[in-house]
Design an enzyme around this catalytic site. Structure first.
Site, mmCIF file in Angstrom:
data_model
loop_
_atom_site.group_PDB
_atom_site.id
_atom_site.type_symbol
_atom_site.label_atom_id
_atom_site.label_comp_id
_atom_site.label_asym_id
_atom_site.label_seq_id
_atom_site.Cartn_x
_atom_site.Cartn_y
_atom_site.Cartn_z
ATOM 1 N N ARG A 103 72.518 42.081 18.213
ATOM 2 C CA ARG A 103 71.427 43.114 19.075
ATOM 3 C C ARG A 103 70.506 43.289 18.072
ATOM 4 O O ARG A 103 70.501 43.874 17.030
ATOM 5 C CB ARG A 103 72.316 44.576 19.188
ATOM 6 C CG ARG A 103 71.574 45.449 19.654
ATOM 7 C CD ARG A 103 71.965 46.743 20.007
ATOM 8 N NE ARG A 103 72.807 46.400 21.445
ATOM 9 C CZ ARG A 103 73.078 47.319 22.290
ATOM 10 N NH1 ARG A 103 72.832 48.596 21.915
ATOM 11 N NH2 ARG A 103 73.489 46.953 23.532
ATOM 12 N N HIS A 130 69.332 41.787 28.420
ATOM 13 C CA HIS A 130 70.421 41.833 28.030
ATOM 14 C C HIS A 130 71.368 41.351 28.890
ATOM 15 O O HIS A 130 72.098 41.879 29.968
ATOM 16 C CB HIS A 130 70.429 43.752 28.264
ATOM 17 C CG HIS A 130 71.652 44.384 27.732
ATOM 18 N ND1 HIS A 130 72.627 43.662 26.887
ATOM 19 C CD2 HIS A 130 72.068 45.618 27.584
ATOM 20 C CE1 HIS A 130 73.488 44.615 26.453
ATOM 21 N NE2 HIS A 130 73.095 45.736 27.055
ATOM 22 N N GLN A 133 75.268 42.550 29.651
ATOM 23 C CA GLN A 133 75.257 43.637 30.415
ATOM 24 C C GLN A 133 75.191 43.503 32.010
ATOM 25 O O GLN A 133 75.763 43.721 32.939
ATOM 26 C CB GLN A 133 73.901 44.442 30.252
ATOM 27 C CG GLN A 133 73.712 45.756 31.176
ATOM 28 C CD GLN A 133 74.828 46.742 30.908
ATOM 29 O OE1 GLN A 133 74.898 47.172 29.861
ATOM 30 N NE2 GLN A 133 75.501 47.387 31.741
ATOM 31 N N ASP A 222 68.137 52.755 34.660
ATOM 32 C CA ASP A 222 68.070 52.618 33.334
ATOM 33 C C ASP A 222 67.183 53.696 32.785
ATOM 34 O O ASP A 222 66.137 54.140 33.433
ATOM 35 C CB ASP A 222 67.830 51.240 32.742
ATOM 36 C CG ASP A 222 68.143 51.210 31.158
ATOM 37 O OD1 ASP A 222 68.617 51.788 30.787
ATOM 38 O OD2 ASP A 222 67.859 49.789 30.598
ATOM 39 N N CYS A 262 73.348 51.219 33.229
ATOM 40 C CA CYS A 262 74.019 50.420 32.109
ATOM 41 C C CYS A 262 74.655 51.379 31.037
ATOM 42 O O CYS A 262 75.384 51.009 30.238
ATOM 43 C CB CYS A 262 73.099 49.380 31.464
ATOM 44 S SG CYS A 262 71.355 50.345 31.134
ATOM 45 N N ARG A 290 82.218 45.718 30.831
ATOM 46 C CA ARG A 290 81.530 44.926 29.687
ATOM 47 C C ARG A 290 82.823 44.029 28.899
ATOM 48 O O ARG A 290 82.395 42.884 28.225
ATOM 49 C CB ARG A 290 80.721 45.857 28.756
ATOM 50 C CG ARG A 290 79.555 46.305 29.339
ATOM 51 C CD ARG A 290 78.450 45.548 29.390
ATOM 52 N NE ARG A 290 78.168 44.815 28.378
ATOM 53 C CZ ARG A 290 77.260 45.392 27.492
ATOM 54 N NH1 ARG A 290 76.858 46.632 27.400
ATOM 55 N NH2 ARG A 290 77.122 44.700 25.954
HETATM 56 N N1 CP Z 1 75.123 49.414 27.877
HETATM 57 C C1 CP Z 1 74.955 49.241 26.626
HETATM 58 O O1 CP Z 1 74.504 47.991 26.204
HETATM 59 O O2 CP Z 1 75.266 50.318 25.848
HETATM 60 P P1 CP Z 1 75.124 50.495 24.157
HETATM 61 O O3 CP Z 1 73.705 50.357 24.012
HETATM 62 O O4 CP Z 1 76.098 51.722 23.981
HETATM 63 O O5 CP Z 1 75.742 49.074 23.607
HETATM 64 N N1 NVA Z 2 66.963 49.165 28.249
HETATM 65 C C1 NVA Z 2 67.979 49.836 27.377
HETATM 66 C C2 NVA Z 2 69.266 49.443 27.721
HETATM 67 C C3 NVA Z 2 70.239 49.977 26.624
HETATM 68 C C4 NVA Z 2 71.729 49.439 26.910
HETATM 69 C C5 NVA Z 2 67.565 49.596 25.926
HETATM 70 O O1 NVA Z 2 67.080 48.685 25.566
HETATM 71 O O2 NVA Z 2 67.563 50.644 25.110
#
Ligand code: CP
Ligand code: NVA
Length: 306
Positions: A103, A130, A133, A222, A262, A290
């Site tokens: 990440r 993502h 997701q 989101d 998400c 997930r």
């Molecule tokens: N939706 C998602 O990726 O959640 P986290 O940021 O908690 O991993």
């Molecule tokens: N768009 C959000 C998604 C989190 C899972 C972010 O990048 O923070």
């Protein structure tokens, strides 16, 4: 197939559909109490430059359930691209582990990891996309509708990383995607063009949430400010206010509409408590999936049996 899962755009339609099928099979086997360890003796390194609940826990639990092991490497441990170059991190980790999930902020970092590591690399979110997701989200839609073909999904809010992955999926499998964003917050034009060029799905862009959700079977939102955009949060609250998903907005959708997010949700901003906790919400099914979709991705990339 490709060694990595960095973006949905890299996988074929067949690989994507097979992954949904494998996830459903693995979920059913797990729910039936079957012990299945195709990743026995395998280790996944999980590199996190940003916080996480779902991604971290579901990958770690997923590896455990598949008979393998996962180790968490936070920003303080690795210092990706700071303490050590991304290419060096990739080549070192590949000598110890059988797969890497990352990440990151800069999408190029996960691309570089994939280029330099000899083991599979999975994108657990970048500023750009993502993919895990949206694969889990579509699995949830398939469970609720029995199919993905032709389902109408409305995206309401920011044209962000998750929205980009929806466009990537729409370029691969056929459904209807309506996207409503404020002006200036549209998804990147190259993602829209790729999805339109594919001619696979019906895609429409709006600057009105009301227009986008008309007749939609799934309404998705989101956060208005993603991780890394915290300093824009106050200004975005003003711009995005007309894009809140509330009961009044859902009334314009299909009577049987389901609400997706998400997570994490900023309740009272992009979505009301009433919608999050109401009868339309399937956000926790979505969060659970997930785990199941990522187990399928891990098995496809890391198991000799796949
Ligand atoms: N939706 C998602 O990726 O959640 P986290 O940021 O908690 O991993
Ligand atoms: N768009 C959000 C998604 C989190 C899972 C972010 O990048 O923070």
């Amino acid at each position: 197939m490709k060694k990595d899962f960095v973006t949905i755009a890299d996988w074929s339609t067949e690989e994507i559909v097979q992954t949904f099928d494998l996830a459903r099979e693995l979920k059913a086997r797990f729910k039936a109490g079957e012990v299945y360890h195709p990743l026995k003796g395998k280790t996944l390194a999980m590199v996190f430059q940003k916080p996480s609940n779902r991604t971290r826990v579901s990958f770690e639990v997923g590896m455990y359930q598949l008979g393998g092991h996962a180790l968490y490497l936070g920003p303080a441990e690795i210092g990706l691209g700071k303490r050590e170059s991304v290419a060096d991190v990739a080549r070192v980790l590949a000598r110890y582990v059988d797969g890497i999930m990352a990440r990151v902020f800069d999408h190029d970092h996960v691309e570089q990891l994939a280029d330099w590591a000899s083991v599979p690399v999975i994108n657990g979110l970048s500023d750009l996309v993502h993919p895990c997701q949206v694969m889990g989200d579509m699995l949830t839609i398939i469970e609720h509708r029995g199919r993905f073909e032709g389902v109408h999904v409305a995206w309401v809010g920011d044209g962000n990383n998750v929205c980009h992955s929806w466009l990537n999926l729409a370029a691969k499998i056929p459904f209807k995607l309506s996207i409503a964003t404020p002006e200036g917050y549209e998804p990147r034009p190259d993602f829209v063009e790729r999805a339109l060029r594919g001619g696979v799905s019906e895609i429409a862009l709006y600057h009105s949430a009301e227009e986008a959700v008309r007749g939609a079977e799934f309404v998705y939102t989101d956060v208005w400010a993603s991780m890394g955009q915290e300093e824009e949060a106050e200004q975005r609250k003003q711009v995005f206010a007309p894009f809140q998903v509330n009961e009044a907005l859902l009334k314009l959708a299909d009577p049987n509409v389901k609400f997706l997010h998400c997570l994490p949700a900023h309740r009272g901003e992009e979505v009301t408590d009433e919608v999050m906790d109401g009868p339309h919400s399937i956000v926790f099914d979505q969060a659970e999936n997930r785990l199941h979709i990522q187990k399928a991705i891990l098995v496809k990339l890391m198991s000799e049996q796949a």
